[in-house]
Design an enzyme around this catalytic site. Structure first.
Site, mmCIF file in Angstrom:
data_model
loop_
_atom_site.group_PDB
_atom_site.id
_atom_site.type_symbol
_atom_site.label_atom_id
_atom_site.label_comp_id
_atom_site.label_asym_id
_atom_site.label_seq_id
_atom_site.Cartn_x
_atom_site.Cartn_y
_atom_site.Cartn_z
ATOM 1 N N GLY A 14 33.457 38.266 31.288
ATOM 2 C CA GLY A 14 34.468 39.188 30.774
ATOM 3 C C GLY A 14 33.944 40.531 30.288
ATOM 4 C CG ASN A 16 34.255 44.672 34.812
ATOM 5 O OD1 ASN A 16 34.181 45.890 34.933
ATOM 6 N ND2 ASN A 16 33.430 43.836 35.424
ATOM 7 C CG ASN A 110 39.408 42.767 42.668
ATOM 8 O OD1 ASN A 110 39.062 42.097 41.682
ATOM 9 N ND2 ASN A 110 38.699 42.794 43.788
ATOM 10 C CG HIS A 112 34.251 44.052 45.737
ATOM 11 N ND1 HIS A 112 34.221 42.668 45.770
ATOM 12 C CD2 HIS A 112 33.313 44.478 46.613
ATOM 13 C CE1 HIS A 112 33.299 42.287 46.640
ATOM 14 N NE2 HIS A 112 32.732 43.361 47.161
ATOM 15 C CG ASP A 153 37.237 42.160 48.119
ATOM 16 O OD1 ASP A 153 37.769 42.229 47.003
ATOM 17 O OD2 ASP A 153 36.264 41.422 48.365
ATOM 18 C CD GLU A 183 31.225 45.654 38.318
ATOM 19 O OE1 GLU A 183 32.065 44.900 37.804
ATOM 20 O OE2 GLU A 183 30.202 45.222 38.886
HETATM 21 C C1 GAR Z 1 31.789 41.772 38.058
HETATM 22 O O1 GAR Z 1 30.617 42.293 38.605
HETATM 23 C C2 GAR Z 1 32.952 41.954 39.011
HETATM 24 O O2 GAR Z 1 32.915 43.169 39.697
HETATM 25 C C3 GAR Z 1 32.747 40.806 39.953
HETATM 26 O O3 GAR Z 1 32.310 39.748 39.143
HETATM 27 C C4 GAR Z 1 31.695 40.247 37.960
HETATM 28 C C5 GAR Z 1 32.426 39.707 36.748
HETATM 29 O O4 GAR Z 1 31.797 40.071 35.554
HETATM 30 N N1 GAR Z 1 33.943 40.497 40.669
HETATM 31 C C6 GAR Z 1 33.952 40.026 41.908
HETATM 32 O O5 GAR Z 1 32.955 39.775 42.532
HETATM 33 C C7 GAR Z 1 35.335 39.798 42.487
HETATM 34 N N2 GAR Z 1 35.263 39.682 43.915
HETATM 35 P P1 GAR Z 1 32.560 40.082 34.160
HETATM 36 O O6 GAR Z 1 33.245 38.716 34.010
HETATM 37 O O7 GAR Z 1 31.460 40.245 33.155
HETATM 38 O O8 GAR Z 1 33.542 41.204 34.165
#
Ligand code: GAR
Length: 206
Positions: A14, A16, A110, A112, A153, A183
């Protein structure tokens, strides 16, 4: 001041989600407010972050709901009863079917961790994306925020940011750099852009 209601869908750490919470607190997301966090994993640390942020959270798993269809139905019900305007997938590791995505046209975004159309689609998520980028030998990667439709995506791109790969990078080191440099900045910025549009479209004034 009327704001778009945001739900954030999560599965893991989490970071992000945290970037979104911090941006809202800092006044960088002016047109939206995070009112709900939904996790599809009971152990997601993101649930702690929601709690610490004083945001309502729910945990819905495919298993508890009895499959994908029932999971998506429960999710739609949770979102619609709260009048959610925008759904943000922030590290949400489950592909949503067309039955779900058609319900929220241009209202799901989303993040990515690569420059779409590279290293994206089914099977490319989390650390796997960075492993693939390093394996291929690209010198630049990055992150993309895009609208979500029925193609994994595959929806329209909203924002992208490039990040350099350095000699000796491991997937973990690269993942962290992509998060820090791209991100955590892009997602709040995209959230504000989309919320501003949604508020305008609704004929609401801020
Ligand atoms: C992040 O890097 C996000 O971009 C990626 O997973 C991670 C989650 O981190 N998402 C994907 O790969 C979706 N296809 P977080 O839980 O610390 O935000």
């Amino acid at each position: 001041m009327i704001k778009a209601k945001i739900a954030v869908l999560v599965s893991g750490g989490g970071t992000n989600l945290q970037a979104l919470i911090d941006a809202e607190r800092a006044g960088k997301i002016k047109s939206g407010e995070i009112v709900l966090v939904v996790s599809n994993s009971k152990t997601a640390y993101a649930l702690e972050r929601a709690k610490n942020g004083g945001i309502e959270s729910l945990c819905l798993t495919k298993k508890d709901c009895g499959g994908q269809e029932a999971f998506e139905q429960e999710l739609i019900e949770a979102l619609d009863t709260r009048g959610i305007d925008l759904v943000i997938l922030a590290g949400f590791m489950s592909i949503l079917s067309e039955a779900f995505t058609v319900h929220y046209p241009k209202r799901i975004i989303n993040i990515h961790p690569a420059l779409i159309p590279s290293f994206c689609g089914k099977g490319y998520y989390g650390l796997k994306v960075h492993e693939a980028a390093l394996q291929y030998g690209v010198k630049v990667t990055g992150a993309t925020v895009h609208y979500v439709n029925e193609i994994p995506d595959g929806g329209e791109i909203i924002l992208q940011k490039a990040v350099n790969i350095r000699p000796g990078d491991t997937p973990e080191v690269l993942q962290r750099r992509v998060m820090e440099q791209a991100e955590w900045k892009l997602l709040p910025r995209a959230a504000e852009l989309v919320c501003r549009r949604l508020v305008k479209e609704k004929g609401k004034t801020i």
